[in-house]
Design a protein around this motif. Structure first.
Motif, PDB file in Angstrom:
ATOM      1  N   GLU A  98       4.391  -3.040  -5.031  1.00 44.64           N
ATOM      2  CA  GLU A  98       5.280  -2.105  -4.365  1.00 44.64           C
ATOM      3  C   GLU A  98       4.888  -2.029  -2.905  1.00 44.64           C
ATOM      4  O   GLU A  98       3.824  -2.476  -2.513  1.00 44.64           O
ATOM      5  CB  GLU A  98       5.155  -0.716  -5.004  1.00 44.64           C
ATOM      6  CG  GLU A  98       5.820  -0.657  -6.351  1.00 44.64           C
ATOM      7  CD  GLU A  98       5.598   0.655  -7.044  1.00 44.64           C
ATOM      8  OE1 GLU A  98       5.159   1.606  -6.369  1.00 44.64           O
ATOM      9  OE2 GLU A  98       5.840   0.721  -8.246  1.00 44.64           O
ATOM     10  N   VAL A 101       1.127  -0.135  -0.765  1.00 45.14           N
ATOM     11  CA  VAL A 101      -0.001   0.039  -1.668  1.00 45.14           C
ATOM     12  C   VAL A 101      -1.280   0.180  -0.842  1.00 45.14           C
ATOM     13  O   VAL A 101      -1.549  -0.624   0.030  1.00 45.14           O
ATOM     14  CB  VAL A 101      -0.116  -1.154  -2.635  1.00 45.14           C
ATOM     15  CG1 VAL A 101      -1.435  -1.114  -3.381  1.00 45.14           C
ATOM     16  CG2 VAL A 101       1.037  -1.141  -3.607  1.00 45.14           C
ATOM     17  N   GLY A 102      -2.019   1.239  -1.113  1.00 41.27           N
ATOM     18  CA  GLY A 102      -3.278   1.444  -0.400  1.00 41.27           C
ATOM     19  C   GLY A 102      -3.134   2.282   0.849  1.00 41.27           C
ATOM     20  O   GLY A 102      -4.119   2.560   1.521  1.00 41.27           O
ATOM     21  N   ASN A 104      -3.137   5.338   3.157  1.00 41.97           N
ATOM     22  CA  ASN A 104      -3.792   6.637   3.062  1.00 41.97           C
ATOM     23  C   ASN A 104      -3.239   7.559   4.136  1.00 41.97           C
ATOM     24  O   ASN A 104      -3.300   7.230   5.318  1.00 41.97           O
ATOM     25  CB  ASN A 104      -5.302   6.471   3.237  1.00 41.97           C
ATOM     26  CG  ASN A 104      -6.044   7.718   2.854  1.00 41.97           C
ATOM     27  OD1 ASN A 104      -5.704   8.812   3.291  1.00 41.97           O
ATOM     28  ND2 ASN A 104      -7.032   7.576   2.011  1.00 41.97           N
ATOM     29  N   GLU A 106      -4.287  10.114   5.532  1.00 42.86           N
ATOM     30  CA  GLU A 106      -5.221  10.662   6.516  1.00 42.86           C
ATOM     31  C   GLU A 106      -5.635   9.639   7.579  1.00 42.86           C
ATOM     32  O   GLU A 106      -6.314   9.979   8.530  1.00 42.86           O
ATOM     33  CB  GLU A 106      -6.480  11.200   5.817  1.00 42.86           C
ATOM     34  CG  GLU A 106      -6.253  12.437   4.964  1.00 42.86           C
ATOM     35  CD  GLU A 106      -5.908  13.670   5.789  1.00 42.86           C
ATOM     36  OE1 GLU A 106      -6.258  13.705   6.983  1.00 42.86           O
ATOM     37  OE2 GLU A 106      -5.284  14.584   5.232  1.00 42.86           O
ATOM     38  N   LEU A 107      -5.255   8.389   7.378  1.00 42.89           N
ATOM     39  CA  LEU A 107      -5.612   7.369   8.353  1.00 42.89           C
ATOM     40  C   LEU A 107      -4.441   7.130   9.305  1.00 42.89           C
ATOM     41  O   LEU A 107      -3.295   7.419   8.978  1.00 42.89           O
ATOM     42  CB  LEU A 107      -5.980   6.059   7.651  1.00 42.89           C
ATOM     43  CG  LEU A 107      -7.216   6.072   6.753  1.00 42.89           C
ATOM     44  CD1 LEU A 107      -7.352   4.741   6.041  1.00 42.89           C
ATOM     45  CD2 LEU A 107      -8.468   6.358   7.557  1.00 42.89           C
ATOM     46  N   GLU A 111      -5.095   1.993  11.397  1.00 39.53           N
ATOM     47  CA  GLU A 111      -6.129   1.880  10.362  1.00 39.53           C
ATOM     48  C   GLU A 111      -5.525   1.475   9.022  1.00 39.53           C
ATOM     49  O   GLU A 111      -6.101   0.686   8.282  1.00 39.53           O
ATOM     50  CB  GLU A 111      -6.886   3.208  10.226  1.00 39.53           C
ATOM     51  CG  GLU A 111      -7.779   3.508  11.411  1.00 39.53           C
ATOM     52  CD  GLU A 111      -8.251   4.961  11.477  1.00 39.53           C
ATOM     53  OE1 GLU A 111      -9.263   5.203  12.123  1.00 39.53           O
ATOM     54  OE2 GLU A 111      -7.586   5.844  10.894  1.00 39.53           O
ATOM     55  N   PHE A 114      -4.850  -2.252   8.806  1.00 37.77           N
ATOM     56  CA  PHE A 114      -6.034  -3.048   8.482  1.00 37.77           C
ATOM     57  C   PHE A 114      -6.407  -2.917   7.007  1.00 37.77           C
ATOM     58  O   PHE A 114      -6.737  -3.898   6.348  1.00 37.77           O
ATOM     59  CB  PHE A 114      -7.215  -2.650   9.374  1.00 37.77           C
ATOM     60  CG  PHE A 114      -7.136  -3.284  10.728  1.00 37.77           C
ATOM     61  CD1 PHE A 114      -7.541  -4.592  10.917  1.00 37.77           C
ATOM     62  CD2 PHE A 114      -6.617  -2.586  11.813  1.00 37.77           C
ATOM     63  CE1 PHE A 114      -7.440  -5.199  12.152  1.00 37.77           C
ATOM     64  CE2 PHE A 114      -6.515  -3.181  13.057  1.00 37.77           C
ATOM     65  CZ  PHE A 114      -6.928  -4.493  13.233  1.00 37.77           C
ATOM     66  N   LEU A 115      -6.325  -1.702   6.481  1.00 38.26           N
ATOM     67  CA  LEU A 115      -6.707  -1.474   5.082  1.00 38.26           C
ATOM     68  C   LEU A 115      -5.708  -2.128   4.130  1.00 38.26           C
ATOM     69  O   LEU A 115      -6.074  -2.915   3.255  1.00 38.26           O
ATOM     70  CB  LEU A 115      -6.795   0.032   4.816  1.00 38.26           C
ATOM     71  CG  LEU A 115      -7.149   0.427   3.387  1.00 38.26           C
ATOM     72  CD1 LEU A 115      -8.501  -0.130   3.008  1.00 38.26           C
ATOM     73  CD2 LEU A 115      -7.165   1.944   3.240  1.00 38.26           C
ATOM     74  N   ALA A 118      -5.767  -5.817   4.214  1.00 35.36           N
ATOM     75  CA  ALA A 118      -6.868  -6.403   3.454  1.00 35.36           C
ATOM     76  C   ALA A 118      -6.491  -6.535   1.979  1.00 35.36           C
ATOM     77  O   ALA A 118      -6.867  -7.496   1.319  1.00 35.36           O
ATOM     78  CB  ALA A 118      -8.120  -5.555   3.603  1.00 35.36           C
ATOM     79  N   ILE A 119      -5.735  -5.546   1.468  1.00 35.81           N
ATOM     80  CA  ILE A 119      -5.308  -5.618   0.071  1.00 35.81           C
ATOM     81  C   ILE A 119      -4.330  -6.785  -0.115  1.00 35.81           C
ATOM     82  O   ILE A 119      -4.332  -7.463  -1.126  1.00 35.81           O
ATOM     83  CB  ILE A 119      -4.668  -4.278  -0.364  1.00 35.81           C
ATOM     84  CG1 ILE A 119      -5.736  -3.191  -0.348  1.00 35.81           C
ATOM     85  CG2 ILE A 119      -4.049  -4.383  -1.754  1.00 35.81           C
ATOM     86  CD1 ILE A 119      -5.195  -1.797  -0.438  1.00 35.81           C
ATOM     87  N   ILE A 127      -4.967 -10.055  11.169  1.00 40.57           N
ATOM     88  CA  ILE A 127      -4.238  -8.815  11.437  1.00 40.57           C
ATOM     89  C   ILE A 127      -4.239  -8.524  12.939  1.00 40.57           C
ATOM     90  O   ILE A 127      -3.221  -8.141  13.504  1.00 40.57           O
ATOM     91  CB  ILE A 127      -4.831  -7.641  10.638  1.00 40.57           C
ATOM     92  CG1 ILE A 127      -4.711  -7.932   9.147  1.00 40.57           C
ATOM     93  CG2 ILE A 127      -4.100  -6.340  10.960  1.00 40.57           C
ATOM     94  CD1 ILE A 127      -5.385  -6.935   8.248  1.00 40.57           C
ATOM     95  N   LYS A 147      -1.548   9.746  12.618  1.00 40.72           N
ATOM     96  CA  LYS A 147      -1.870   9.701  11.191  1.00 40.72           C
ATOM     97  C   LYS A 147      -0.607   9.522  10.371  1.00 40.72           C
ATOM     98  O   LYS A 147       0.445  10.067  10.707  1.00 40.72           O
ATOM     99  CB  LYS A 147      -2.579  10.989  10.765  1.00 40.72           C
ATOM    100  CG  LYS A 147      -4.031  10.995  11.168  1.00 40.72           C
ATOM    101  CD  LYS A 147      -4.757  12.166  10.561  1.00 40.72           C
ATOM    102  CE  LYS A 147      -6.214  12.133  10.993  1.00 40.72           C
ATOM    103  NZ  LYS A 147      -6.959  13.267  10.457  1.00 40.72           N
ATOM    104  N   LYS A 149       0.277  10.750   7.663  1.00 37.94           N
ATOM    105  CA  LYS A 149       0.848  11.939   7.039  1.00 37.94           C
ATOM    106  C   LYS A 149       1.897  12.603   7.933  1.00 37.94           C
ATOM    107  O   LYS A 149       2.696  13.396   7.460  1.00 37.94           O
ATOM    108  CB  LYS A 149      -0.247  12.938   6.665  1.00 37.94           C
ATOM    109  CG  LYS A 149      -1.005  13.505   7.842  1.00 37.94           C
ATOM    110  CD  LYS A 149      -2.013  14.520   7.373  1.00 37.94           C
ATOM    111  CE  LYS A 149      -2.833  15.014   8.560  1.00 37.94           C
ATOM    112  NZ  LYS A 149      -3.903  15.900   8.154  1.00 37.94           N
ATOM    113  N   ARG A 277       7.692   8.611  -1.768  1.00 40.52           N
ATOM    114  CA  ARG A 277       7.849   7.336  -1.104  1.00 40.52           C
ATOM    115  C   ARG A 277       9.166   6.669  -1.453  1.00 40.52           C
ATOM    116  O   ARG A 277       9.421   5.539  -1.052  1.00 40.52           O
ATOM    117  CB  ARG A 277       6.681   6.412  -1.458  1.00 40.52           C
ATOM    118  CG  ARG A 277       5.372   6.923  -0.871  1.00 40.52           C
ATOM    119  CD  ARG A 277       4.242   5.978  -1.180  1.00 40.52           C
ATOM    120  NE  ARG A 277       4.043   5.860  -2.616  1.00 40.52           N
ATOM    121  CZ  ARG A 277       4.044   4.715  -3.270  1.00 40.52           C
ATOM    122  NH1 ARG A 277       4.232   3.594  -2.633  1.00 40.52           N
ATOM    123  NH2 ARG A 277       3.856   4.698  -4.558  1.00 40.52           N
TER     124      ARG A 277
END
Lengths: 432, 315
Positions: A98, A101-102, A104, A106-107, A111, A114-115, A118-119, A127, A147, A149, A277
């Protein structure tokens, strides 16, 4: 990549889930109910499914909810293990099912890129190289260091999508990517599908959008209660599916006479429950965001306006709430547009329901409420998950507090009926 | 890495994919997860990362106040305060690593249900993020030691590396075990909290093993009179089996002062023969802490491996 190679080979695949009949999530339950430990209901999610996908083919998997589509995709992506059978995959598989995925909340967007990158299997260097491209494609240049959020759901989906298309896998698995986002976003998805087709990538797409299957897929698979019931030409397979679920040619939902009535000048074409989402979720959590999305189509020239009413019911039929499209939005339909359609959304910011099964009745009626265009009983059923396992149906959302009696004030009674507090007194309970 | 066993299950049910160099492939993801967890831990706090320094400092202050100022406990060794500080820093790492790793699987349900990668990565990332904090704190303790005390730096300091590795492996093994069980049984978090309380006292954070031995009058001199409290010998034996105690004691020796002896010498009684140290005289117990670490890692890995395949379905 030679086009004659087999990318995915599935042989006699079976998967069953054991659904515990009682919640044995705590040690205490295990200890006190150790003799009845094996109380499970077995659900055959997939039964003896076999097929082959040649490299470069675009395959659509369709079927009603619970037919095993997502389970199949999850086994192909190695998220679930099969109970029997063998899957052989030749080529690099994208690990995502989907969008986003991954992610967050709060980031920051950067950020998260990058996260989540990586997934998807992207290296830091890769990147860095593509960062500008990803951000530009998502049209989020000014929000890179904000952020997540604080993003709107549309911004989040754009970011997720522009990142997802960077995955350079040979085989792509996609679960309901079309279910999120608006028309413009869907168009973007279709552009990407077209690109994947040109590039000769193998794509497995699970979707409810039968139109997308006939347009983009080379082949369709139809699953029904875990069995592969049709495999072949997209028009044939989607036709079979339409007949099976009773989707009329006009695209409206089917239902028996008892459950559905109305003049059908406007029809409901679909009902979905989405999460924050925009992903379909029939198990929304208590306090979570829930969107009920209704598809409609106008089938008569006589229609100028309409109202939509929704009833929320507990499984036993108790009506918990009624809600109607507000007056200010009646006119949206405007002049007669025979054949035109759209979606109506009903958003609940914090679902006030506790653990249990619920369903929704939906009605489309004339503006003045004189005639019913389309009424659908039990248009959609869903199950609310309350992690705190409280009794009841409704979350009151109240606040508790304890106010001890002030002993020094010389009042021995812990509680007396409310008294008037003089203007010279400090207001509050201290005098009681 | 334990999660590459998917391929090659000939005959059995399974999913075969082309082999890939899983370490290289997933190293980047592990780091990215560790970095973001490190960032997230201090997000929405005014002092941010400083908390990782303030927390051990506060625990140290409390411990020091109660044991040294209030109860006048001092094991008489050099730099007693520094030794307590080192113990607190090590303990903070162990506690944070295990408790944050425990939820690593359960709190990443969305990720596990929607993307494939070896599940152990989540635990490795959580433990690495605790390790970052620990290493920084350790450097600060060392800087304080050099700046404020005339500590005796010797070649012993190279032993710090294997000791840190031992400590990390212990914490990681336990983390694997806890995180795998936590998915189905949230009880382990409560149980672990209580066990940690016990472990805190069994880890010699505010006193050395020698000090306990002295207090219990176990063996002050070689060939001296029998221990005055023989029924308490088992307490010391349990403490001597604890790898946290052993690593703290050995780190004190390696990093701060040679006066704090290697644990091995205290336990075996080897040192007592030379210097009249209090000793346990139990040479058989010397390898026990290392066996405990090996047990934790293998037990944790096996438990995790057998449960990892069903994480996606159980979450």
């Amino acid at each position: 990549m030679a086009n004659h190679d087999v990318a995915i080979r599935v042989e006699n695949l079976s998967k069953r889930f054991r659904i515990p009949l009682d919640r044995s999530a705590t040690l205490k339950h295990r200890l006190t109910h150790w003799r009845s430990a094996a109380r499970y209901r077995t659900l055959e999610a997939l039964l003896d499914v076999s097929f082959e996908v040649p490299a470069g083919q675009f395959v659509g998997i369709i079927g009603h909810n619970g037919s095993g589509k997502s389970t199949l995709l999850k086994i192909l992506s190695r998220i679930y293990r099969p109970d029997a059978g063998m899957v052989t995959i030749e080529g690099k598989v994208s690990p995502f099912l989907e969008l986003g995925v991954g992610f967050n909340p709060e980031l920051t967007a950067r950020e998260n890129i990058f996260l989540s990158g990586a997934i998807l299997g992207l290296g830091r260097g890769e990147i860095h190289q593509r960062l500008d491209e990803i951000i530009a494609f998502a049209e989020l240049e000014q929000f890179v260091d904000h952020k997540l959020k604080n993003f709107s759901s549309g911004m989040e989906v754009r970011l997720a999508f522009s990142l997802a298309i960077q995955a350079h896998a040979e085989i792509l698995m996609m679960d309901e990517v079309l279910a999120v986002g608006d028309a413009a976003f869907q168009q973007k998805c279709f552009d990407i599908f077209a690109r994947y087709k040109r590039e000769g990538r193998t794509v497995v797409l699970v979707t409810h959008e039968l139109g997308a299957v006939t347009t983009y897929c080379d082949r369709a698979l139809l699953l029904d209660h875990g069995r592969l019931v049709a495999d072949g030409d997209t028009a044939d397979v989607t036709g079979q599916y339409r007949r099976a679920i009773g989707l009329a040619a006009d695209g409206s939902l089917a239902a028996t006479e008892v459950e559905r009535w109305g003049s059908r000048d406007v029809v409901l074409t679909g009902v979905r429950i989405l999460d924050q989402r925009g992903v379909e979720d029939r198990n929304p959590p208590t306090g979570g965001f829930v969107r009920v999305e209704l598809g409609y189509r106008i089938l008569s020239d006589a229609v100028t306006d309409f109202v939509c009413v929704l009833w929320l019911m507990r499984a036993d039929g108790l009506i918990l709430s009624e809600s109607a499209l507000p007056v200010s939005q009646y006119a949206r339909v405007g002049e007669s547009q025979r054949g035109a359609g759209g979606t109506i959304r009903f958003d609940i910011a914090q679902l006030p329901l506790l653990d249990g099964a619920y369903s929704v009745d939906v009605e489309i009626q004339e503006r003045r409420g004189t005639g019913v265009y389309d009424h659908l009983k039990h248009a959609i059923n869903f199950r609310v998950i309350d992690r705190r396992e409280r009794h009841g149906a409704i979350e009151l959302g109240g606040t508790w507090s304890v106010v001890p009696t002030d002993q020094t004030a010389g009042s021995p009674e812990p509680f007396v009926s409310p008294q008037w507090v003089g203007p010279d007194e400090r207001p509050g309970l201290s005098r009681l | 890495m334990f999660a590459t066993a998917d391929a090659g299950l000939a005959g059995a049910a399974g999913v075969a994919t082309p082999p890939l160099n899983s370490f290289r492939h997933y190293r980047h993801l592990t780091l990215e997860l560790a970095i973001s967890q490190f960032k997230l831990r201090y997000t929405q706090s005014v002092l941010g990362y400083l908390w990782s320094l303030i927390k051990p400092a506060m625990i140290f202050a409390i411990t020091y106040f109660i044991f040294v100022d209030l109860f006048k406990i001092n094991d008489g060794t050099k730099f007693y305060g520094l030794q307590v500080l080192l113990g607190v820093v090590v303990w903070t790492f162990f506690a944070e690593c295990t408790s944050s790793s425990m939820a690593a699987i359960a709190s990443n349900g969305g990720l596990i249900r929607k993307a494939y990668f070896p599940r152990s990565i989540l635990v490795i990332a959580a433990s690495l993020s605790a390790l970052f904090t620990f290493l920084i704190n350790l450097v600060i303790v060392f800087v304080i030691a050099v700046a404020l005390h005339q500590i005796d730096i010797g070649l012993r300091i190279v032993m710090v590396i294997p000791l840190l590795l031992e400590l990390y492996l212990l914490a990681f093994g336990i983390s694997l075990f806890l995180s795998a069980l936590f998915v189905q049984f949230h009880d382990v978090s409560h149980l672990w909290e209580v066990l940690m309380q016990l472990l805190f006292y069994a880890s010699g954070i505010m006193f050395s093993l020698t000090y306990v031995l002295q207090r219990l009058h176990l063996a002050l001199e070689v060939g001296a009179k029998k221990p005055q409290t023989p029924h308490l010998v088992w307490i010391v034996q349990v403490m001597a089996a604890n790898p946290i105690m052993q690593t703290i004691e050995d780190l004190r020796h390696a990093l701060l002062t040679p006066v704090a002896p290697w644990t091995e010498l205290v336990v075996s009684g080897h040192l007592a023969a030379v210097h009249q140290y209090a000793a346990l005289n139990a040479a058989w117990e010397v390898p026990v802490p290392f066996l405990v670490v090996i047990l934790a890692v293998t037990g944790g890995a096996l438990t995790f491996r057998s449960r990892a395949r069903s994480f996606a379905e159980n979450l």
